[in-house]
Design a protein around this motif. Sequence first.
Motif, mmCIF file in Angstrom:
data_model
loop_
_atom_site.group_PDB
_atom_site.id
_atom_site.type_symbol
_atom_site.label_atom_id
_atom_site.label_comp_id
_atom_site.label_asym_id
_atom_site.label_seq_id
_atom_site.Cartn_x
_atom_site.Cartn_y
_atom_site.Cartn_z
ATOM 1 N N GLU A 182 -10.039 10.110 -25.450
ATOM 2 C CA GLU A 182 -8.915 10.323 -26.960
ATOM 3 C C GLU A 182 -9.116 10.908 -27.936
ATOM 4 O O GLU A 182 -10.634 11.395 -27.755
ATOM 5 N N ALA A 183 -9.075 11.953 -28.237
ATOM 6 C CA ALA A 183 -9.462 13.189 -29.272
ATOM 7 C C ALA A 183 -9.665 12.698 -30.563
ATOM 8 O O ALA A 183 -9.976 13.266 -31.112
ATOM 9 N N GLY A 184 -9.010 11.339 -30.618
ATOM 10 C CA GLY A 184 -9.374 10.962 -32.119
ATOM 11 C C GLY A 184 -8.107 11.603 -33.364
ATOM 12 O O GLY A 184 -7.337 12.441 -33.293
ATOM 13 N N GLY A 185 -7.020 10.770 -33.512
ATOM 14 C CA GLY A 185 -6.579 10.609 -34.291
ATOM 15 C C GLY A 185 -5.424 10.315 -34.125
ATOM 16 O O GLY A 185 -5.110 10.072 -32.596
ATOM 17 N N GLY A 186 -3.908 10.226 -34.344
ATOM 18 C CA GLY A 186 -3.224 9.696 -33.699
ATOM 19 C C GLY A 186 -2.671 8.541 -33.679
ATOM 20 O O GLY A 186 -3.823 7.877 -33.185
ATOM 21 N N ARG A 187 -1.669 7.997 -32.454
ATOM 22 C CA ARG A 187 -1.280 6.428 -32.268
ATOM 23 C C ARG A 187 -0.517 6.953 -31.480
ATOM 24 O O ARG A 187 0.604 7.640 -31.252
ATOM 25 N N GLY A 188 -0.309 5.428 -30.543
ATOM 26 C CA GLY A 188 0.565 5.616 -29.497
ATOM 27 C C GLY A 188 0.622 6.751 -28.532
ATOM 28 O O GLY A 188 -0.206 7.215 -28.601
ATOM 29 N N ARG A 189 1.716 7.049 -28.413
ATOM 30 C CA ARG A 189 1.985 8.199 -27.307
ATOM 31 C C ARG A 189 1.179 9.485 -28.052
ATOM 32 O O ARG A 189 1.477 11.159 -27.617
ATOM 33 N N GLU A 190 1.454 9.332 -29.210
ATOM 34 C CA GLU A 190 1.606 10.681 -30.103
ATOM 35 C C GLU A 190 -0.700 10.865 -30.740
ATOM 36 O O GLU A 190 -0.563 12.021 -31.070
ATOM 37 N N LYS A 191 -1.124 9.708 -29.663
ATOM 38 C CA LYS A 191 -2.501 10.295 -30.014
ATOM 39 C C LYS A 191 -3.269 11.447 -28.716
ATOM 40 O O LYS A 191 -2.350 11.276 -27.468
ATOM 41 N N PRO A 192 -3.755 11.666 -29.561
ATOM 42 C CA PRO A 192 -4.329 13.136 -28.321
ATOM 43 C C PRO A 192 -5.346 13.343 -27.484
ATOM 44 O O PRO A 192 -6.091 12.219 -28.237
ATOM 45 N N TRP A 193 -5.435 13.514 -26.496
ATOM 46 C CA TRP A 193 -6.203 13.387 -25.577
ATOM 47 C C TRP A 193 -6.704 14.836 -25.548
ATOM 48 O O TRP A 193 -6.296 15.662 -25.408
ATOM 49 N N ARG A 194 -8.024 14.543 -24.451
ATOM 50 C CA ARG A 194 -8.612 15.592 -24.665
ATOM 51 C C ARG A 194 -9.667 15.452 -23.271
ATOM 52 O O ARG A 194 -9.929 14.199 -22.837
ATOM 53 N N ALA A 195 -9.590 16.596 -22.309
ATOM 54 C CA ALA A 195 -10.746 16.623 -20.853
ATOM 55 C C ALA A 195 -11.883 16.290 -21.586
ATOM 56 O O ALA A 195 -12.861 16.564 -22.593
ATOM 57 N N THR A 196 -12.603 15.543 -20.512
ATOM 58 C CA THR A 196 -14.549 15.619 -20.964
ATOM 59 C C THR A 196 -14.831 16.318 -20.266
ATOM 60 O O THR A 196 -16.370 16.054 -20.676
ATOM 61 N N ALA A 197 -14.935 17.438 -19.653
ATOM 62 C CA ALA A 197 -15.595 18.503 -18.641
ATOM 63 C C ALA A 197 -14.507 19.632 -18.882
ATOM 64 O O ALA A 197 -13.174 19.447 -18.042
ATOM 65 N N ALA A 198 -14.896 20.698 -17.753
ATOM 66 C CA ALA A 198 -14.752 21.831 -17.560
ATOM 67 C C ALA A 198 -14.177 21.848 -16.681
ATOM 68 O O ALA A 198 -12.805 22.464 -16.175
#
Length: 197
Positions: free
Chosen positions: A69-85
Amino acid sequence: MSEQPPAIRLTDPRALRAYAHPTRMALVGLLRLHGPLTATRAAELLGTESVASCSFHLRQLAKYGLVEEAGGGRGREKPWRATAAFTSWDASPADPEQAAATEALQRAVLDGYFARATSWLLHRGTDAPEWREAASFGDSAVLVTAAELAELTARIEELTRPYTERLGRPGPPPEGARAVQLIQLAVPTDTPEGTAP
């Protein structure tokens, strides 16, 4: 997009099998290319998956440390980020379960390469002439030892590094830049000496 560690190495057969799912590989690719995304935005970009499906797959990827999780948002509207390139794994593990999972993942990766190349070929007529000219297909037969092949692979990675590093940098890319997948396949085309063809 924030700085990502260069690579995550998968060794757990469960993680290898989880990542082998085409939608999950596509989601990780989107996150690496576009930065943090919600399940809603990921579904829009994929165009083939529902928001619920993307949300489920993102949670599965998080179980194995591939996204977070990238922080912010809730449920399906929370942002996600990759942990590595990048994602890496052992090419020929000794453990039979890990070897089977690795083979399944490598087949899935190869299928994805073929699908993306085929999709571009089907739609290349709508692309700009300079991109149709710049895109390439081809192969070179080389006679090398295993050590030389490893060296050649390292040299190719060094050559492409300045361009792959752009993906993790903040700020706009160079004008006219597009995401391009360079596919590298280096496989023997003959059988090992002393084995049947």
